[in-house]
Design a protein around this motif. Structure first.
Motif, PDB file in Angstrom:
ATOM      1  N   LYS A 235       0.836  -1.207   0.000  1.00 29.67           N
ATOM      2  CA  LYS A 235       0.000   0.000   0.000  1.00 29.67           C
ATOM      3  C   LYS A 235       0.868   1.253   0.000  1.00 29.67           C
ATOM      4  O   LYS A 235       0.573   2.237  -0.705  1.00 29.67           O
ATOM      5  CB  LYS A 235      -0.907  -0.021   1.233  1.00 29.67           C
ATOM      6  CG  LYS A 235      -1.986   1.054   1.228  1.00 29.67           C
ATOM      7  CD  LYS A 235      -3.010   0.811   0.133  1.00 29.67           C
ATOM      8  CE  LYS A 235      -4.164   1.804   0.195  1.00 29.67           C
ATOM      9  NZ  LYS A 235      -5.067   1.540   1.332  1.00 29.67           N
ATOM     10  N   GLN A 236       1.958   1.225   0.779  1.00 26.63           N
ATOM     11  CA  GLN A 236       2.870   2.362   0.812  1.00 26.63           C
ATOM     12  C   GLN A 236       3.507   2.591  -0.569  1.00 26.63           C
ATOM     13  O   GLN A 236       3.589   3.722  -1.056  1.00 26.63           O
ATOM     14  CB  GLN A 236       3.974   2.115   1.853  1.00 26.63           C
ATOM     15  CG  GLN A 236       3.484   2.057   3.292  1.00 26.63           C
ATOM     16  CD  GLN A 236       3.060   3.420   3.810  1.00 26.63           C
ATOM     17  OE1 GLN A 236       3.763   4.407   3.651  1.00 26.63           O
ATOM     18  NE2 GLN A 236       1.893   3.477   4.431  1.00 26.63           N
ATOM     19  N   ASN A 237       3.957   1.506  -1.183  1.00 26.09           N
ATOM     20  CA  ASN A 237       4.606   1.624  -2.493  1.00 26.09           C
ATOM     21  C   ASN A 237       3.622   2.054  -3.584  1.00 26.09           C
ATOM     22  O   ASN A 237       3.968   2.845  -4.472  1.00 26.09           O
ATOM     23  CB  ASN A 237       5.262   0.299  -2.882  1.00 26.09           C
ATOM     24  CG  ASN A 237       6.457  -0.038  -2.006  1.00 26.09           C
ATOM     25  OD1 ASN A 237       6.999   0.832  -1.320  1.00 26.09           O
ATOM     26  ND2 ASN A 237       6.885  -1.286  -2.016  1.00 26.09           N
ATOM     27  N   ILE A 238       2.406   1.525  -3.508  1.00 26.50           N
ATOM     28  CA  ILE A 238       1.403   1.876  -4.506  1.00 26.50           C
ATOM     29  C   ILE A 238       0.970   3.337  -4.347  1.00 26.50           C
ATOM     30  O   ILE A 238       0.764   4.058  -5.330  1.00 26.50           O
ATOM     31  CB  ILE A 238       0.185   0.932  -4.407  1.00 26.50           C
ATOM     32  CG1 ILE A 238       0.576  -0.465  -4.892  1.00 26.50           C
ATOM     33  CG2 ILE A 238      -0.985   1.463  -5.214  1.00 26.50           C
ATOM     34  CD1 ILE A 238       1.074  -0.504  -6.318  1.00 26.50           C
ATOM     35  N   THR A 239       0.831   3.777  -3.104  1.00 25.22           N
ATOM     36  CA  THR A 239       0.479   5.181  -2.858  1.00 25.22           C
ATOM     37  C   THR A 239       1.549   6.108  -3.422  1.00 25.22           C
ATOM     38  O   THR A 239       1.248   7.138  -4.045  1.00 25.22           O
ATOM     39  CB  THR A 239       0.307   5.431  -1.353  1.00 25.22           C
ATOM     40  OG1 THR A 239      -0.712   4.565  -0.840  1.00 25.22           O
ATOM     41  CG2 THR A 239      -0.081   6.876  -1.086  1.00 25.22           C
ATOM     42  N   ALA A 240       2.816   5.729  -3.208  1.00 25.69           N
ATOM     43  CA  ALA A 240       3.923   6.525  -3.761  1.00 25.69           C
ATOM     44  C   ALA A 240       3.899   6.498  -5.284  1.00 25.69           C
ATOM     45  O   ALA A 240       4.189   7.508  -5.947  1.00 25.69           O
ATOM     46  CB  ALA A 240       5.254   5.983  -3.251  1.00 25.69           C
ATOM     47  N   CYS A 241       3.543   5.337  -5.864  1.00 24.67           N
ATOM     48  CA  CYS A 241       3.445   5.197  -7.320  1.00 24.67           C
ATOM     49  C   CYS A 241       2.349   6.095  -7.878  1.00 24.67           C
ATOM     50  O   CYS A 241       2.540   6.792  -8.890  1.00 24.67           O
ATOM     51  CB  CYS A 241       3.182   3.734  -7.678  1.00 24.67           C
ATOM     52  SG  CYS A 241       2.852   3.420  -9.426  1.00 24.67           S
ATOM     53  N   VAL A 242       1.182   6.112  -7.224  1.00 27.16           N
ATOM     54  CA  VAL A 242       0.062   6.942  -7.670  1.00 27.16           C
ATOM     55  C   VAL A 242       0.429   8.416  -7.581  1.00 27.16           C
ATOM     56  O   VAL A 242       0.176   9.207  -8.513  1.00 27.16           O
ATOM     57  CB  VAL A 242      -1.195   6.643  -6.823  1.00 27.16           C
ATOM     58  CG1 VAL A 242      -2.294   7.667  -7.115  1.00 27.16           C
ATOM     59  CG2 VAL A 242      -1.703   5.237  -7.104  1.00 27.16           C
ATOM     60  N   THR A 243       1.062   8.790  -6.477  1.00 29.05           N
ATOM     61  CA  THR A 243       1.472  10.189  -6.299  1.00 29.05           C
ATOM     62  C   THR A 243       2.435  10.627  -7.393  1.00 29.05           C
ATOM     63  O   THR A 243       2.300  11.720  -7.974  1.00 29.05           O
ATOM     64  CB  THR A 243       2.137  10.372  -4.923  1.00 29.05           C
ATOM     65  OG1 THR A 243       1.218  10.004  -3.894  1.00 29.05           O
ATOM     66  CG2 THR A 243       2.571  11.815  -4.719  1.00 29.05           C
ATOM     67  N   SER A 244       3.394   9.786  -7.721  1.00 27.12           N
ATOM     68  CA  SER A 244       4.378  10.103  -8.747  1.00 27.12           C
ATOM     69  C   SER A 244       3.719  10.271 -10.121  1.00 27.12           C
ATOM     70  O   SER A 244       4.031  11.200 -10.877  1.00 27.12           O
ATOM     71  CB  SER A 244       5.439   9.004  -8.809  1.00 27.12           C
ATOM     72  OG  SER A 244       6.338   9.219  -9.866  1.00 27.12           O
ATOM     73  N   ASN A 245       2.783   9.386 -10.442  1.00 27.10           N
ATOM     74  CA  ASN A 245       2.103   9.458 -11.739  1.00 27.10           C
ATOM     75  C   ASN A 245       1.183  10.667 -11.849  1.00 27.10           C
ATOM     76  O   ASN A 245       1.075  11.285 -12.911  1.00 27.10           O
ATOM     77  CB  ASN A 245       1.298   8.176 -11.978  1.00 27.10           C
ATOM     78  CG  ASN A 245       2.167   7.019 -12.440  1.00 27.10           C
ATOM     79  OD1 ASN A 245       2.552   6.939 -13.602  1.00 27.10           O
ATOM     80  ND2 ASN A 245       2.487   6.123 -11.522  1.00 27.10           N
ATOM     81  N   LEU A 246       0.537  11.007 -10.748  1.00 20.98           N
ATOM     82  CA  LEU A 246      -0.364  12.159 -10.779  1.00 20.98           C
ATOM     83  C   LEU A 246       0.407  13.467 -10.920  1.00 20.98           C
ATOM     84  O   LEU A 246      -0.093  14.432 -11.518  1.00 20.98           O
ATOM     85  CB  LEU A 246      -1.233  12.178  -9.516  1.00 20.98           C
ATOM     86  CG  LEU A 246      -2.270  11.054  -9.407  1.00 20.98           C
ATOM     87  CD1 LEU A 246      -3.077  11.186  -8.133  1.00 20.98           C
ATOM     88  CD2 LEU A 246      -3.205  11.065 -10.624  1.00 20.98           C
ATOM     89  N   LYS A 247       1.610  13.515 -10.380  1.00 21.49           N
ATOM     90  CA  LYS A 247       2.449  14.706 -10.556  1.00 21.49           C
ATOM     91  C   LYS A 247       2.830  14.862 -12.036  1.00 21.49           C
ATOM     92  O   LYS A 247       2.843  15.983 -12.571  1.00 21.49           O
ATOM     93  CB  LYS A 247       3.696  14.599  -9.684  1.00 21.49           C
ATOM     94  CG  LYS A 247       3.425  14.808  -8.197  1.00 21.49           C
ATOM     95  CD  LYS A 247       4.708  14.721  -7.380  1.00 21.49           C
ATOM     96  CE  LYS A 247       4.424  14.956  -5.905  1.00 21.49           C
ATOM     97  NZ  LYS A 247       5.658  14.851  -5.062  1.00 21.49           N
ATOM     98  N   LYS A 248       3.139  13.726 -12.688  1.00 17.30           N
ATOM     99  CA  LYS A 248       3.424  13.776 -14.128  1.00 17.30           C
ATOM    100  C   LYS A 248       2.195  14.250 -14.905  1.00 17.30           C
ATOM    101  O   LYS A 248       2.287  15.055 -15.836  1.00 17.30           O
ATOM    102  CB  LYS A 248       3.838  12.388 -14.641  1.00 17.30           C
ATOM    103  CG  LYS A 248       5.152  11.875 -14.094  1.00 17.30           C
ATOM    104  CD  LYS A 248       5.425  10.483 -14.684  1.00 17.30           C
ATOM    105  CE  LYS A 248       6.667   9.865 -14.073  1.00 17.30           C
ATOM    106  NZ  LYS A 248       6.894   8.485 -14.592  1.00 17.30           N
ATOM    107  N   LEU A 249       1.020  13.722 -14.495  1.00 18.18           N
ATOM    108  CA  LEU A 249      -0.222  14.078 -15.168  1.00 18.18           C
ATOM    109  C   LEU A 249      -0.521  15.568 -15.011  1.00 18.18           C
ATOM    110  O   LEU A 249      -0.995  16.231 -15.950  1.00 18.18           O
ATOM    111  CB  LEU A 249      -1.375  13.239 -14.612  1.00 18.18           C
ATOM    112  CG  LEU A 249      -2.754  13.463 -15.229  1.00 18.18           C
ATOM    113  CD1 LEU A 249      -2.747  13.080 -16.705  1.00 18.18           C
ATOM    114  CD2 LEU A 249      -3.813  12.658 -14.479  1.00 18.18           C
ATOM    115  N   ASP A 250      -0.242  16.104 -13.834  1.00 15.65           N
ATOM    116  CA  ASP A 250      -0.490  17.515 -13.567  1.00 15.65           C
ATOM    117  C   ASP A 250       0.367  18.395 -14.484  1.00 15.65           C
ATOM    118  O   ASP A 250      -0.079  19.455 -14.955  1.00 15.65           O
ATOM    119  CB  ASP A 250      -0.195  17.813 -12.104  1.00 15.65           C
ATOM    120  CG  ASP A 250      -0.684  19.190 -11.683  1.00 15.65           C
ATOM    121  OD1 ASP A 250      -1.653  19.689 -12.288  1.00 15.65           O
ATOM    122  OD2 ASP A 250      -0.090  19.772 -10.752  1.00 15.65           O
TER     123      ASP A 250
END
Length: 659
Positions: free
Chosen positions: A334-349
């Motif tokens: 869950k920690q790794n996936i949350t970090a993965c989602v955060t990283s991808n959303l920053k790219k999307l932004d």
């Protein structure tokens, strides 16, 4: 012909009584089932802890959870329980009863049934030695990590830097993987590259063998004192981790992935093979350690109840360990996936201004903390692949599957999860101390599977058991240096995968066939009835003769075919790519694999040939009665009461029995 009972005490002649008195002495007259020459447990709890400690080992923590997760979750549990009841417990009961009845190690037990079968016991000793060699290396690794746990922050929490630049190998993989492969093992890229000895692991291996030697110094009298701690402490740690794990975010997700049933796996023959193999190794069948431990029991001990109790505790321990592992791994994922989602959303932004509006998600991607993993996954499946840039799926189940087997679970995945916990050094020290104790209790049983049969068989070794123990540990350490080279981890995998699996299955096939067909299942049940005072259910006769034997032959066939069809491979660490790569063993390594298996099984035909030649040389008279076998010839006729009684029965024309 029906087996006649042993002569009753009132029917013995004066000559018979005097012969028994000469061997047993006054103490033996009082209790002929407990000879003074044979050591015994001080209490039932000591024996129970020893059997549980041996059967519950590292495989319960890092092998069973992986198999359960990969092979249908709850469906695999049901299959495992079925095979445990139909195959595991009956064979476990067989070994317990044989050791308790004959009161000898594995060599003596099978030689008692027939001198031609003595090689089965020697093969068990050889396999135990192979297992002890690499198993103690795992203890050495646990000691290394335990020593490194007493610092904050933990040395595997962050990637090291050189000239303020993060080490590339660590940056490409992870801090825990880098510490394991580069700091702990300093591993080479393949088994062909030997490399130098790892000084730290050599010292830890010496410490591990020293602990084992001190624990076995005076036989079961000293090892059982250590087992009071080594057998109970892991349960305390597991419960602590379970309570702490259930409080973590993502723990329930991990457990739900673990136990979600996939009933279709019952149609896969490989799943049946893996479940049967796990039952086989979880109970420690074929090692001779079960026989050795039960041989120290009084004759009237209820070994039938012991078989169910120890097997049940073993299974419940596996389930407990699985809950702990997947609660903690669920938190890590869950920690790794949350970090993965955060990283991808920053790219999307950053890319959102130039994107088609149909591709922009409905959630507030400018605030990653407000976006759930489920929402992101749903958007990624619909539009993620159409957006330019390196966007990743961030799949929780795939993250759960990373490094969840064997050493990868203990030294990479679990250590990473513990580094995320508050007070990480405490949890790390607790975990590796648990691994050390699990391994020690199993090592004591493995060593007893070597020492007990040899000291029972050879009087000289029995008179020098302490020296034999020390010598065995020294030899184990010297040969074990092979595993402390930079390529040593590859040899550990080789021994773990091939040195024990096939030989042990063959040993158990011979054991089952010898008792159920050569000696006779009915005779064996008669002997158990004489020991316990009641007769086990007749179903055991058919389980031993047909179900268990056919199941073991099927497992042997499936394992052999798989080894022949699929070239043996191992997972290597590539320093350049900082990732694991599956490689085939080179020709010389395949030759070593073959020699390990051949050497482990060689005693069986050698002992058979030796017994046949010895019979011809001595021109021993053969009994023509079906199922009759010669009694063990020993240098010391006072080894056990069963030997004496069997010889007296033979003189009176009565077939030998185990009772």
């Amino acid at each position: 012909m029906e087996k006649k009972p042993l002569p009753a005490d009132d029917d013995k002649t004066e000559a018979t009584e005097s012969e028994i008195d000469r061997c047993l002495g006054e103490e033996g007259q009082q209790d002929s089932s407990e000879p003074a020459a044979r050591a015994g447990w001080n209490s039932k709890i000591e024996y129970f802890l020893a059997q549980v400690g041996f059967s519950v080992g590292l495989g319960n923590v890092w092998r069973f959870p992986y198999l359960c997760h990969q092979n249908g979750g709850g469906a695999f549990l049901l299959l495992y329980v079925l095979l445990m009841l139909v195959v595991g417990i009956p064979l476990f009961f067989l070994e317990l009863a044989a050791g308790q009845a004959i009161r000898q190690g594995s060599i003596g037990v099978w030689k008692y049934i027939s001198p031609k079968l003595a090689g089965i016991g020697y093969s068990s000793c050889v396999v135990c030695f192979f297992v002890a060699l690499y198993y103690n290396v795992i203890l050495a690794w646990s000691l290394f990590y335990l020593g490194n746990s007493f610092q904050y922050p933990l040395p595997w929490e962050q990637c090291p830097k050189q000239d303020n630049i993060t080490v590339k190998e660590c940056e490409k993989s992870s801090a825990t993987s880098y510490f394991w492969y580069r700091k702990a093992l300093d591993i080479t890229d393949s088994i062909d590259e030997t490399g130098s000895f790892n000084t730290y692991i050599v010292c830890c291996l010496l410490a591990a063998w020293t602990i084992v030697c001190l624990g076995m110094f005076k036989g079961i009298k000293t090892s059982v004192k250590v087992m009071y701690f080594s057998s109970i402490f892991p349960y305390v740690v597991l419960f602590c981790f379970l309570v702490r794990g259930l409080m973590l975010d993502g723990a329930l997700d991990g457990i739900s992935y673990m136990f979600y049933p996939k009933l279709e796996i019952w149609g896969d023959i490989q799943v049946w093979r893996q479940a049967a193999t796990q039952v086989f190794f979880a109970l420690g069948l074929g090692f001779g350690s079960i026989i050795a431990y039960s041989s120290y029991n009084p004759k009237n001990n209820n070994c039938h109840r012991d078989a169910f109790t120890v097997s049940g505790i073993n299974f419940l321990t596996s389930v407990l360990a699985t809950l702990v592992v997947f609660a903690v791994l669920g938190f890590r994922a869950k920690q790794n996936i949350t970090a993965c989602v955060t990283s991808n959303l920053k790219k999307l932004d950053q890319l959102s201004s130039g994107l088609d509006k149909s591709l922009i998600p409905g959630f507030n991607f400018s605030d990653p903390e407000s976006v759930t993993v489920e929402d992101y996954s749903a958007w990624f499946k619909q539009s993620g692949n159409r957006i330019p840039g390196n966007f990743t799926e961030c799949n929780l189940e795939k993250e759960m599957q990373k490094g969840v087997e064997g050493t990868g679970l203990a030294f990479i995945a679990f250590t990473e999860a513990m580094s995320l916990l508050p007070g990480s050094p405490f949890w790390s020290a607790l975990f590796f101390l648990m691994l050390l104790n699990l391994g020690l209790s199993t090592m004591f049983g493995t060593m007893e599977g070597i020492l007990a049969p040899l000291t029972d068989r050879f009087k000289t070794l029995a008179n020098n058991k302490t020296k034999l123990t020390i010598f065995s540990c020294i030899i184990g350490f010297i040969i074990g240096l092979l595993f402390t080279q930079r390529c040593g981890n590859y040899f550990v995998m080789m021994f773990d995968d091939y040195s024990a699996t096939l030989p042990l299955i063959i040993v158990v096939v011979f054991e089952t066939f010898s008792v159920s067909w050569l000696y006779g299942a009915d005779r064996f049940l008669d002997d158990i009835e004489a020991m316990l005072g009641w007769r086990p259910h007749v179903i055991y006769k058919y389980l031993w003769k047909y179900i268990c034997l056919l199941a073991m032959l099927g497992l042997l066939g499936a394992t052999t075919i798989r080894m022949l069809i699929t070239p043996p491979t191992y997972m290597s660490w590539n320093e350049e790519t900082a990732s694991e790569v599956k490689l085939e063993y080179p020709g010389w390594a395949l030759a070593v694999l073959a020699l390990l298996i051949i050497f482990a099984m060689m005693p069986v035909p050698v002992a058979l040939i030796h017994a046949v030649l010895q019979d011809r040389t001595k021109q021993t008279a053969r009994d023509t009665e079906i199922g009759q076998y010669s009694i063990v010839n020993t240098d010391d006729n006072c080894d056990t009461p069963m030997t004496d009684m069997s010889e007296l029965d033979q003189r009176n024309g009565t077939p030998a029995s185990l009772s």
